[in-house]
Design a protein around this motif. Structure first.
Motif, PDB file in Angstrom:
ATOM      1  N   TYR A  20       0.996  -1.227   0.037  1.00  0.00           N
ATOM      2  CA  TYR A  20       0.028   0.019   0.163  1.00  0.00           C
ATOM      3  C   TYR A  20       0.825   1.323   0.204  1.00  0.00           C
ATOM      4  CZ  TYR A  20      -4.255  -2.695   1.349  1.00  0.00           C
ATOM      5  OH  TYR A  20      -5.466  -3.401   1.317  1.00  0.00           O
ATOM      6  N   GLN A  51       0.883   5.628   0.681  1.00  0.00           N
ATOM      7  CA  GLN A  51       0.103   6.664   1.521  1.00  0.00           C
ATOM      8  C   GLN A  51       0.760   7.827   0.999  1.00  0.00           C
ATOM      9  OE1 GLN A  51      -0.041   6.700   5.675  1.00  0.00           O
ATOM     10  NE2 GLN A  51      -1.770   7.662   5.904  1.00  0.00           N
ATOM     11  N   GLU A  61      -3.288  11.791   2.869  1.00  0.00           N
ATOM     12  CA  GLU A  61      -4.307  10.987   2.274  1.00  0.00           C
ATOM     13  C   GLU A  61      -4.236   9.552   3.129  1.00  0.00           C
ATOM     14  OE1 GLU A  61      -3.611  12.427  -2.281  1.00  0.00           O
ATOM     15  OE2 GLU A  61      -3.884  10.329  -2.032  1.00  0.00           O
ATOM     16  N   GLY A  62      -5.234   8.922   2.856  1.00  0.00           N
ATOM     17  CA  GLY A  62      -5.374   7.383   3.407  1.00  0.00           C
ATOM     18  C   GLY A  62      -4.510   6.578   2.605  1.00  0.00           C
ATOM     19  N   LEU A  63      -4.565   5.201   2.734  1.00  0.00           N
ATOM     20  CA  LEU A  63      -3.880   4.413   2.174  1.00  0.00           C
ATOM     21  C   LEU A  63      -4.253   3.841   0.760  1.00  0.00           C
ATOM     22  CD1 LEU A  63      -2.664   4.072   5.243  1.00  0.00           C
ATOM     23  CD2 LEU A  63      -2.159   1.643   4.818  1.00  0.00           C
ATOM     24  N   GLN A  64      -3.554   3.709  -0.261  1.00  0.00           N
ATOM     25  CA  GLN A  64      -3.898   3.144  -1.542  1.00  0.00           C
ATOM     26  C   GLN A  64      -3.614   1.673  -1.753  1.00  0.00           C
ATOM     27  OE1 GLN A  64      -3.593   6.063  -4.765  1.00  0.00           O
ATOM     28  NE2 GLN A  64      -3.929   7.654  -3.313  1.00  0.00           N
TER      29      GLN A  64
END
Lengths: 113, 118
Positions: free
Chosen positions: A36, A38, A42-45
């Motif tokens: 993932y 980040q 932002e959040g995790l992608q």
């Protein structure tokens, strides 16, 4: 118990340099493996994943191969860009009563022009 | 845009306040998660809801109270927090394991709520 270990950084690279972020895991059973990313604020992608031994996940020039014999899932990219600056998390997921995901501590990457 | 939204994005509260964090997913998932992300610490799983039932509570203090009224919404109710609770709170969702499915599904994360407790 189940765990993920990764190099903690911070890692600083020049643009177009080669990137490797090491990740090893300990797990009972046969986990799926993930990277993932980040970006700041932002959040995790999800970046990429592999679900069984010898699978290679790839996305946006990043690659990682599920190595069961060495319990590793190292992240690589041949030529990093400034826009790749972020924190990268290695993770494993196990099927229990839910999708139990265990994250590594994250590796901060800074790419300078 | 991952299909998971969180509000508010930033929250400052005193130790005696009561507030709630909201998460909404538009992906048709049926499992939702709360994580806590603190500086210098690994991501910590707090709660898991699967088909609107809580299936995991990772020794989280009772000053954090989750609620999942339906498969699209997840709340985290906060009361009498401590300064050490200041962190980024992340919500995630995924498909619950189906019968015969062997591989865990990907979790999709919201952008998080940055919480500061004074």
């Amino acid at each position: 118990g189940d765990s993920v270990t990764q190099m903690e950084g911070p890692v600083t690279l020049s643009e177009e340099a080669f990137l490797t972020i090491n990740c090893t895991y300990t797990a009972t059973g046969y986990p799926s493996l993930f990277w993932y990313v980040q970006y700041p604020g932002e959040g995790l992608q999800l970046l990429l994943k592999a679900t069984k031994a010898d699978d290679k996940g790839s996305n946006k020039g990043f690659e990682a191969t599920y190595r069961k014999e060495t319990t590793s899932f190292h992240l690589e990219k041949g030529s990093v860009q400034v826009s790749d600056s972020a924190v990268y998390f290695c993770a494993l997921a196990l099927k229990t009563s839910y999708d139990k995901v265990i994250f590594g501590p994250g590796t901060s990457l800074s790419v300078i022009p | 845009e991952t299909g998971v939204t969180q509000t508010p994005r930033h929250l400052v509260m005193g130790m005696t306040n009561k507030k709630s964090l909201k998460c909404e997913q538009h992906l048709g998932h049926n499992a939702m998660y709360w994580y806590k992300q603190s500086a210098k610490k690994p991501l910590e799983l707090m709660f898991v809801y699967s088909l609107e039932e809580r299936v995991e509570n990772n020794s989280v203090p009772s000053r954090f109270s989750p609620e999942c009224p339906n498969s699209s919404h997840l709340f985290l109710h906060l009361h009498t927090l401590q300064p050490e609770d200041s962190a980024l709170y992340l919500c995630a969702s995924s498909h619950k394991m189906a019968l015969g499915q062997t591989n865990p599904d990907t979790q999709y994360f919201g952008p998080g709520t940055r919480l500061t407790v004074l």
